[in-house]
Design a protein around this motif. Sequence first.
Motif, mmCIF file in Angstrom:
data_model
loop_
_atom_site.group_PDB
_atom_site.id
_atom_site.type_symbol
_atom_site.label_atom_id
_atom_site.label_comp_id
_atom_site.label_asym_id
_atom_site.label_seq_id
_atom_site.Cartn_x
_atom_site.Cartn_y
_atom_site.Cartn_z
ATOM 1 N N MET A 1 0.845 -1.181 0.000
ATOM 2 C CA MET A 1 0.000 0.000 0.000
ATOM 3 C C MET A 1 0.890 1.244 0.000
ATOM 4 N N THR A 3 1.230 5.329 0.758
ATOM 5 C CA THR A 3 0.667 6.438 1.510
ATOM 6 C C THR A 3 0.732 7.704 0.654
ATOM 7 N N ILE A 4 0.159 8.798 1.163
ATOM 8 C CA ILE A 4 0.199 10.066 0.438
ATOM 9 C C ILE A 4 1.643 10.462 0.132
ATOM 10 N N GLU A 6 4.260 8.608 -0.315
ATOM 11 C CA GLU A 6 4.790 7.750 -1.380
ATOM 12 C C GLU A 6 4.157 8.095 -2.723
ATOM 13 N N ASP A 21 -5.923 9.419 -1.574
ATOM 14 C CA ASP A 21 -5.446 9.307 -0.198
ATOM 15 C C ASP A 21 -4.463 8.161 -0.018
ATOM 16 N N ARG A 22 -4.690 7.083 -0.762
ATOM 17 C CA ARG A 22 -3.800 5.920 -0.669
ATOM 18 C C ARG A 22 -3.958 5.059 -1.914
ATOM 19 N N GLU A 24 -3.871 1.115 -2.897
ATOM 20 C CA GLU A 24 -3.927 -0.215 -2.288
ATOM 21 C C GLU A 24 -3.204 -1.257 -3.134
ATOM 22 N N GLY A 34 -6.723 2.886 -6.097
ATOM 23 C CA GLY A 34 -6.546 3.839 -5.006
ATOM 24 C C GLY A 34 -7.869 4.228 -4.391
#
Length: 140
Positions: A1, A3-4, A6, A21-22, A24, A34
Motif C-alpha cells: 500500500m 501512503t500520500i 509515497e 489518499d492511498r 492499495e 486507489g
Amino acid sequence: MLTIKEIEEIIPHRHPFLLIDRVEELEPGVKAIGYKSITYNEPYFLGHFPEEPVMPGVLQIEALAQTGAVAILSKKENKGKTAYFGGINQARFKRKVVPGDTLKLDCQIVKQKGSIGVGRAVATVDGEIAVSAELTFVVG
C-alpha cells in the motif's frame, strides 16, 4: 500500500489538488487501485453546491487520472516525468459522490505506444459505479 507521501514521490500533484489518499494495489505500467475519502471539508464543496454538496464530475475524472498516473509513472523509465491528459472518452456518471463516501479508483492501462497511452478507469462507491471513462495520457 502507498501512503500520500509515497504517492507524492511518483506524481507531482499536491494538496489541495492531490485527489488520492492511498493506493492499495499497484502494478507499474499495468494498473493501480486507489482511494479518496470524501469529507465535507473539501474546498470545492463551498460552491458545489452549498445546500447539497456533490463532488464535481471533472474532479472524479481527475482522481481516476491521478490513479492512472501513479500506475504509468511508477515505471522506472518514467520516474520524474509527468502524465498529461490527451483525451477523455466515453465518460459516464452514474451516481452522486457526496461527503462520507469513499471513492474506489481503479485504472487499468490497456494500451501504450511510446509516450501515449490509454487507461480504462472506473470509480465506485460501495461497489456501485460512480463514473467510468477511457482516459488518454501523454507522458512528458
